[in-house]
Design an enzyme around this catalytic site. Sequence first.
Site, PDB file in Angstrom:
ATOM      1  N   SER A 198       0.836  -1.317  -0.084  1.00  0.00           N
ATOM      2  CA  SER A 198       0.000  -0.018   0.091  1.00  0.00           C
ATOM      3  C   SER A 198       0.806   1.196   0.033  1.00  0.00           C
ATOM      4  CB  SER A 198      -0.996   0.146   1.177  1.00  0.00           C
ATOM      5  OG  SER A 198      -1.962   1.014   0.956  1.00  0.00           O
ATOM      6  N   ASP A 292      -9.806  -4.214  -4.387  1.00  0.00           N
ATOM      7  CA  ASP A 292      -9.034  -3.391  -3.808  1.00  0.00           C
ATOM      8  C   ASP A 292      -9.378  -1.856  -4.620  1.00  0.00           C
ATOM      9  OD1 ASP A 292      -7.278  -1.556  -2.510  1.00  0.00           O
ATOM     10  OD2 ASP A 292      -5.553  -2.812  -2.761  1.00  0.00           O
ATOM     11  N   HIS A 322      -7.786  -5.442   0.001  1.00  0.00           N
ATOM     12  CA  HIS A 322      -6.641  -4.556   0.606  1.00  0.00           C
ATOM     13  C   HIS A 322      -6.400  -4.948   1.965  1.00  0.00           C
ATOM     14  CE1 HIS A 322      -4.060  -0.956   0.308  1.00  0.00           C
ATOM     15  NE2 HIS A 322      -4.175  -0.976   1.639  1.00  0.00           N
TER      16      HIS A 322
END
Length: 353
Positions: A198, A292, A322
């Site tokens: 991320s 995601d 995610h």
Amino acid sequence: MLPHLPDRMPGLADVTVPLKSAALRGLLALPRPALRAFAGDPVVIDEQTLDLEVQAALRMMALSREPAVGAGPIDVARARVTANARVAGGRQPIGSVRSVDAGGVPARLYVPRQDSDALLVWFHGGGWVIGELDTYESVCRVLAEKAGVRVLSVDYRLAPEHTFPAANDDCLAAYRWVVEHAAELGADPSRLAVGGDSAGGNLAADVALQAAAEGLPLAFQLLVYPATDGTGSSRSRTLFREGFFLTGVLLDRAVASYTPAPEQQLHPRFNLLAAEVPAGVAPAYICTAGFDPLRDEGEAYADKLADAGVEVELERFSGQIHGFVNWTGAGRSGPAAVARLAEVLKAGLAPRG
């Protein structure tokens, strides 16, 4: 979207981490027919089917009225995300762990039981706002042990206390220090990797670009659903804005916290899709999650690197959401996905003949 949920699962949101962890493991250990009955009808979006275990876990979180990831006051959100990581991560074995001062940046070194001189420098996720060394304890242990590499987890500064480019600068400074002090870390400078998920994937990718520009050695980059688009304009940002753990509202909050000025959001060290790709960028493995908001931009960055001549492997875990990298200790699909990352890392840092 997800099936209709009953009003509440009483008291579950307030139980301790060990009890939550046991409840989650118990749920995900159910036979598939029982798990399907709990989770509800399959969720199919964009010709992808949400993983059954993921769907059941999302339903459990909804029933327990768990606050959204990153919601609430910053200190509360930070404590909560670390506690939740322990719920899903479990207690993973490791050879040894010690604190390291990486040139003024706090870090933690994980040495696997079957040691090697390969080293991954890991930058954690959390939207540049939450996340810490403890949040990624299980992830780093599993990657170290399964890949057979040392892992140095970097505790860079967070927003909103420290805005762009503080985190980028800390991560690059830590990597420069690693290159200069590889021997102290038991590492071979020719077998260094950077990685992260991320926001951490964003930071790792930036370090890889800067390393190439500066001529620093780097053998591999492991980018897990990286944030790469400062404009936030991808289709997946809209398609998965609600209902799949990371919400659009919280993603917007994270971006605004770290890059409060519009020009910062377009800076090529943040908006990687606008960055120049210098010669010599390390080979990359980039993975995304099907459900995601960051899916499309991660895949766009893989295309960008490939177009620039960088060796890239792109993989989509189509049923995942995610945050799956933190699921090392519950269920089957999450740990299997992390084991795949470790396999890729091991291959990426294998000794070159």
